[in-house]
Enzyme design. Structure first.
Site, mmCIF file in Angstrom:
data_model
loop_
_atom_site.group_PDB
_atom_site.id
_atom_site.type_symbol
_atom_site.label_atom_id
_atom_site.label_comp_id
_atom_site.label_asym_id
_atom_site.label_seq_id
_atom_site.Cartn_x
_atom_site.Cartn_y
_atom_site.Cartn_z
ATOM 1 N N GLY A 179 158.982 123.450 38.231
ATOM 2 C CA GLY A 179 159.649 124.754 38.160
ATOM 3 C C GLY A 179 158.780 125.856 38.748
ATOM 4 N N LEU A 318 164.042 138.439 28.540
ATOM 5 C CA LEU A 318 162.893 139.335 28.695
ATOM 6 C C LEU A 318 162.690 140.131 27.421
ATOM 7 C CD1 LEU A 318 163.599 140.686 32.289
ATOM 8 C CD2 LEU A 318 161.879 139.003 31.621
ATOM 9 N N HIS A 443 147.245 160.790 46.178
ATOM 10 C CA HIS A 443 146.522 160.012 47.180
ATOM 11 C C HIS A 443 145.077 159.856 46.750
ATOM 12 C CE1 HIS A 443 145.143 158.526 51.039
ATOM 13 N NE2 HIS A 443 144.163 159.428 51.002
HETATM 14 P P1 FAD Z 1 161.715 135.559 20.192
HETATM 15 O O1 FAD Z 1 160.551 136.334 20.660
HETATM 16 O O2 FAD Z 1 161.835 134.151 20.651
HETATM 17 O O3 FAD Z 1 161.644 135.599 18.600
HETATM 18 C C1 FAD Z 1 162.529 134.893 17.806
HETATM 19 C C2 FAD Z 1 161.896 134.676 16.442
HETATM 20 O O4 FAD Z 1 162.873 134.185 15.555
HETATM 21 C C3 FAD Z 1 160.766 133.646 16.446
HETATM 22 O O5 FAD Z 1 159.611 134.189 15.852
HETATM 23 C C4 FAD Z 1 161.323 132.507 15.605
HETATM 24 O O6 FAD Z 1 160.330 131.823 14.853
HETATM 25 C C5 FAD Z 1 162.280 133.231 14.698
HETATM 26 N N1 FAD Z 1 163.336 132.392 14.137
HETATM 27 C C6 FAD Z 1 164.158 131.547 14.823
HETATM 28 N N2 FAD Z 1 165.055 130.996 13.978
HETATM 29 C C7 FAD Z 1 164.788 131.493 12.740
HETATM 30 C C8 FAD Z 1 165.367 131.319 11.462
HETATM 31 N N3 FAD Z 1 166.447 130.533 11.259
HETATM 32 N N4 FAD Z 1 164.824 131.983 10.408
HETATM 33 C C9 FAD Z 1 163.745 132.805 10.572
HETATM 34 N N5 FAD Z 1 163.171 133.009 11.772
HETATM 35 C C10 FAD Z 1 163.684 132.374 12.844
HETATM 36 N N6 FAD Z 1 159.077 138.458 28.664
HETATM 37 C C11 FAD Z 1 158.725 139.639 29.218
HETATM 38 O O7 FAD Z 1 159.512 140.585 29.193
HETATM 39 N N7 FAD Z 1 157.490 139.812 29.789
HETATM 40 C C12 FAD Z 1 156.588 138.806 29.861
HETATM 41 O O8 FAD Z 1 155.486 138.991 30.383
HETATM 42 C C13 FAD Z 1 156.930 137.555 29.308
HETATM 43 N N8 FAD Z 1 156.073 136.531 29.344
HETATM 44 C C14 FAD Z 1 156.407 135.334 28.766
HETATM 45 C C15 FAD Z 1 155.512 134.282 28.849
HETATM 46 C C16 FAD Z 1 155.816 133.058 28.297
HETATM 47 C C17 FAD Z 1 154.833 131.926 28.384
HETATM 48 C C18 FAD Z 1 157.068 132.889 27.619
HETATM 49 C C19 FAD Z 1 157.408 131.582 26.971
HETATM 50 C C20 FAD Z 1 157.980 133.923 27.548
HETATM 51 C C21 FAD Z 1 157.654 135.156 28.134
HETATM 52 N N9 FAD Z 1 158.552 136.223 28.113
HETATM 53 C C22 FAD Z 1 158.203 137.414 28.695
HETATM 54 C C23 FAD Z 1 159.877 136.116 27.479
HETATM 55 C C24 FAD Z 1 159.843 136.765 26.079
HETATM 56 O O9 FAD Z 1 158.867 136.133 25.295
HETATM 57 C C25 FAD Z 1 161.209 136.655 25.420
HETATM 58 O O10 FAD Z 1 162.204 137.176 26.259
HETATM 59 C C26 FAD Z 1 161.223 137.412 24.094
HETATM 60 O O11 FAD Z 1 160.248 136.928 23.217
HETATM 61 C C27 FAD Z 1 162.596 137.335 23.442
HETATM 62 O O12 FAD Z 1 162.565 138.056 22.251
HETATM 63 P P2 FAD Z 1 163.537 137.705 21.030
HETATM 64 O O13 FAD Z 1 163.226 138.723 19.996
HETATM 65 O O14 FAD Z 1 164.918 137.562 21.523
HETATM 66 O O15 FAD Z 1 163.104 136.251 20.532
HETATM 67 P P1 NAD Z 2 162.748 130.338 35.189
HETATM 68 O O1 NAD Z 2 164.212 130.321 35.059
HETATM 69 O O2 NAD Z 2 162.046 131.586 35.570
HETATM 70 O O3 NAD Z 2 162.285 129.241 36.244
HETATM 71 C C1 NAD Z 2 162.666 127.895 36.149
HETATM 72 C C2 NAD Z 2 162.528 127.288 37.519
HETATM 73 O O4 NAD Z 2 162.662 125.886 37.386
HETATM 74 C C3 NAD Z 2 163.582 127.777 38.512
HETATM 75 O O5 NAD Z 2 162.962 128.180 39.696
HETATM 76 C C4 NAD Z 2 164.461 126.539 38.706
HETATM 77 O O6 NAD Z 2 165.038 126.467 39.987
HETATM 78 C C5 NAD Z 2 163.455 125.418 38.467
HETATM 79 N N1 NAD Z 2 164.051 124.144 38.073
HETATM 80 C C6 NAD Z 2 165.082 123.948 37.211
HETATM 81 N N2 NAD Z 2 165.346 122.613 37.118
HETATM 82 C C7 NAD Z 2 164.451 121.977 37.918
HETATM 83 C C8 NAD Z 2 164.221 120.607 38.251
HETATM 84 N N3 NAD Z 2 164.963 119.641 37.729
HETATM 85 N N4 NAD Z 2 163.218 120.307 39.120
HETATM 86 C C9 NAD Z 2 162.458 121.295 39.660
HETATM 87 N N5 NAD Z 2 162.647 122.609 39.385
HETATM 88 C C10 NAD Z 2 163.621 122.941 38.519
HETATM 89 O O7 NAD Z 2 162.213 129.769 33.782
HETATM 90 P P2 NAD Z 2 160.750 129.707 33.194
HETATM 91 O O8 NAD Z 2 159.737 129.966 34.224
HETATM 92 O O9 NAD Z 2 160.688 128.451 32.402
HETATM 93 O O10 NAD Z 2 160.774 130.922 32.189
HETATM 94 C C11 NAD Z 2 161.714 130.953 31.099
HETATM 95 C C12 NAD Z 2 162.089 132.360 30.749
HETATM 96 O O11 NAD Z 2 160.990 133.058 30.201
HETATM 97 C C13 NAD Z 2 162.583 133.114 31.948
HETATM 98 O O12 NAD Z 2 163.923 133.454 31.735
HETATM 99 C C14 NAD Z 2 161.765 134.342 32.025
HETATM 100 O O13 NAD Z 2 162.550 135.491 32.102
HETATM 101 C C15 NAD Z 2 160.942 134.356 30.741
HETATM 102 N N6 NAD Z 2 159.564 134.703 31.128
HETATM 103 C C16 NAD Z 2 159.339 135.951 31.627
HETATM 104 C C17 NAD Z 2 158.080 136.286 32.069
HETATM 105 C C18 NAD Z 2 157.857 137.636 32.626
HETATM 106 O O14 NAD Z 2 158.680 138.513 32.409
HETATM 107 N N7 NAD Z 2 156.769 137.865 33.335
HETATM 108 C C19 NAD Z 2 157.053 135.361 32.020
HETATM 109 C C20 NAD Z 2 157.327 134.095 31.533
HETATM 110 C C21 NAD Z 2 158.594 133.783 31.081
#
Ligand code: FAD
Ligand code: NAD
Length: 465
Positions: A179, A318, A443
């Site tokens: 991915g 996000l 600048h």
């Molecule tokens: P979440 O943050 O997933 O929180 C949901 C919470 O609900 C969790 O703590 C979970 O334990 C809890 N929960 C679930 N079910 C239950 C239940 N039944 N009872 C009690 N608690 C429960 N987004 C950005 O905008 N910028 C970034 O730089 C960015 N970087 C990322 C990097 C990585 C590696 C990953 C994986 C994601 C990243 N994201 C980023 C995406 C971002 O983390 C998510 O979009 C965001 O956390 C979503 O927020 P949320 O509140 O919807 O859910």
């Molecule tokens: P993504 O949707 O950004 O990327 C997944 C990639 O995997 C795509 O390019 C897709 O074409 C590829 N893919 C799907 N199936 C495949 C296959 N069978 N073989 C090869 N490639 C394949 O998803 P992600 O990187 O896993 O991130 C998950 C979510 O977390 C995203 O929606 C993103 O918005 C959020 N996130 C956001 C940030 C940030 O805002 N900087 C950072 C990390 C994660």
């Protein structure tokens, strides 16, 4: 039994922001989180730890490769991965404790345990103690979990998701990333900087396929210069582990079978909405074909006193989108009339160079048949970029051909994650490219590229190219 105006299930950026806004608006509020720390994916295993590792690995790479260019001789540089990972955990701990403080400050009751619906106004919480609370309204903010492919068994040791990639015990020799989206590129770049060979296997014919095509092209060019390897248009068909060796099998666009061998596979093919354990059936809440909770324009489910926000519903996954939705629902419940313009939620990739976008891509404008003009300015033409040595990238502004209204802004370069805020502000106020072009930009700054791109879009009159 304790009774609340609102209960929020999940304490990620959607849930905890919703809780604070509800409390600010005078509602008696409870938040339920199944883990022992607040902050959800973003603070614990997402945004914050990944950015901490991106920053640390960037310093390491600078020390090895770039300090010398600035006349700084540091001798031999060595990596202490254990310390880097523990620093990251320190940043996470400080941030999640900050949320505890905010809950306390806003007099929000925090329950630790798994929340599940008993009926539309009662939630059972299974934690250290099992309790049931009553809530007039509930917000589902349970977020998402990593997706995988049906034929992959994630062993979480060698075949891993982002969660494990944030705490690896060693730098991989060869990490194969499935991915080429946001996670694959951010975490792929971390381990590349730390010394791993990194191969990204992507199904589509370009990386970051949902962003503007010019950004995909520029980032690929820079990554290839950094010696990251890419297999585009490759569909993965199998992943196998044999001891410490992993093999990823794929089919290329000509139908040939290809194999990649390494010691770690990072599966980064997207995330799925998480509703396990909520007992949605007890209240008849509908989900769509991708398991996301269905909501109307007010983010209300088919059960009128239950709302849903963030990754668990449709739209960009996000943190800042989840936060805006948390605020929106709180204000709707308080009788206000808030609005979110989803077109103006920016997207950022925190690699270096950074990538940032808002509004429509060139591909989307073409598909919609909108007549537009484009102005682009290269970072290498900026004095600021030459001073820091960060000359990759560009700013591109797309504006309506007739009205000059800005329709999309797409950037690659140093600090564009911060620069995109100017574009969001301009577009919120429906600025024209000329409006931006006529504003003074300090600048020397990277922000001058925004002004220059606006000048180029307005009348092909960029000053410094
Ligand atoms: P979440 O943050 O997933 O929180 C949901 C919470 O609900 C969790 O703590 C979970 O334990 C809890 N929960 C679930 N079910 C239950 C239940 N039944 N009872 C009690 N608690 C429960 N987004 C950005 O905008 N910028 C970034 O730089 C960015 N970087 C990322 C990097 C990585 C590696 C990953 C994986 C994601 C990243 N994201 C980023 C995406 C971002 O983390 C998510 O979009 C965001 O956390 C979503 O927020 P949320 O509140 O919807 O859910
Ligand atoms: P993504 O949707 O950004 O990327 C997944 C990639 O995997 C795509 O390019 C897709 O074409 C590829 N893919 C799907 N199936 C495949 C296959 N069978 N073989 C090869 N490639 C394949 O998803 P992600 O990187 O896993 O991130 C998950 C979510 O977390 C995203 O929606 C993103 O918005 C959020 N996130 C956001 C940030 C940030 O805002 N900087 C950072 C990390 C994660």
């Amino acid at each position: 039994m304790s009774s609340y105006d609102v209960a929020i299930i999940g304490s990620g950026p959607g849930g905890y922001v919703a809780a604070i806004r509800c409390a600010q608006l005078g509602m008696k509020t409870a938040i339920i989180e199944k883990y022992s720390t607040l902050g959800g994916t973003c603070l614990n295993v997402g945004c914050i730890p990944s950015k901490a590792l991106l920053d640390s690995s960037h310093h390491y790479e600078d020390a090895i490769k770039h300090f010398e260019d600035h006349g700084i001789d540091v001798g031999e540089v060595s990596l202490n991965l254990e310390k880097m990972i523990s620093r990251k955990q320190g940043v996470v701990d400080m941030t999640t404790k900050g949320i505890e403080f905010l809950m306390d400050k806003n007099k929000i009751d925090v329950y630790q345990g798994v929340g599940s619906f008993k009926d539309a106004t009662h939630i059972d919480i299974a934690g250290e103690k099992n309790v049931t609370i009553e809530a007039k309204n509930t917000i589902i903010a349970t977020g998402s979990k990593p997706s995988t492919l049906p034929f992959i068994t994630l062993d979480k040791e060698r075949i891993i998701t982002s969660t494990e990639a944030l705490k690896l015990p060693e730098v991989p020799k060869h990490m194969i990333v499935i991915g080429g989206g946001v996670i694959g590129l951010e975490l792929g770049q971390v381990y590349k900087r730390l010394g791993a060979e990194v191969t990204v296997v992507e199904y589509m014919d370009r990386i970051i396929p949902t962003m503007d095509g010019a950004q995909s092209k520029e980032l690929l060019k820079v990554f290839k210069k950094q010696k990251m390897k890419f297999a585009l248009s490759h569909g993965v068909t199998a992943v196998e582990r044999n001891g410490d060796e992993v093999t990823v099998k794929a089919t290329d666009k000509k139908g040939h079978d290809v194999e990649f061998k390494g010691d770690y596979v990072l599966v980064a093919v997207g995330r799925r909405a998480y509703t396990d354990g909520l007992n949605l059936d007890a209240v008849g809440i509908k989900t769509d074909d991708r398991g996301r909770v269905e909501v109307n324009a007010h983010l209300q489910t088919n059960v009128s006193n239950i709302y849903a926000i963030g990754d668990v519903i449709k739209g960009a996954m996000l943190a800042h989108k989840a936060e805006e939705e948390g605020t929106l629902v709180a204000e709707i419940m308080a009788g206000q009339k808030p609005h979110i313009d989803y077109n103006l939620i920016p997207g950022v990739v925190y690699t270096w160079p950074e990538v940032a976008s808002v509004g429509k891509t060139e591909e989307q404008l073409k598909e919609a048949g909108v007549e537009y003009k484009s102005g682009q300015f290269p970072m290498r033409a900026l004095g600021r970029s030459r001073a820091s040595g960060d000359t990759d990238g560009f700013v591109k502004i797309l504006a309506d051909k007739t009205t000059d209204e800005v329709l999309g802004v797409h950037m690659v370069g140093a600090r564009v994650a911060d620069l995109i805020a100017e574009a969001v502000t301009a577009m919120e106020f429906r600025a024209s490219a000329e409006d931006i072009a006529r504003m003074s930009h300090a600048h020397p700054t990277y922000a001058e590229a925004v002004k220059e791109a606006a000048l180029a879009a307005t009348a092909d009159r960029a000053l410094h190219v």
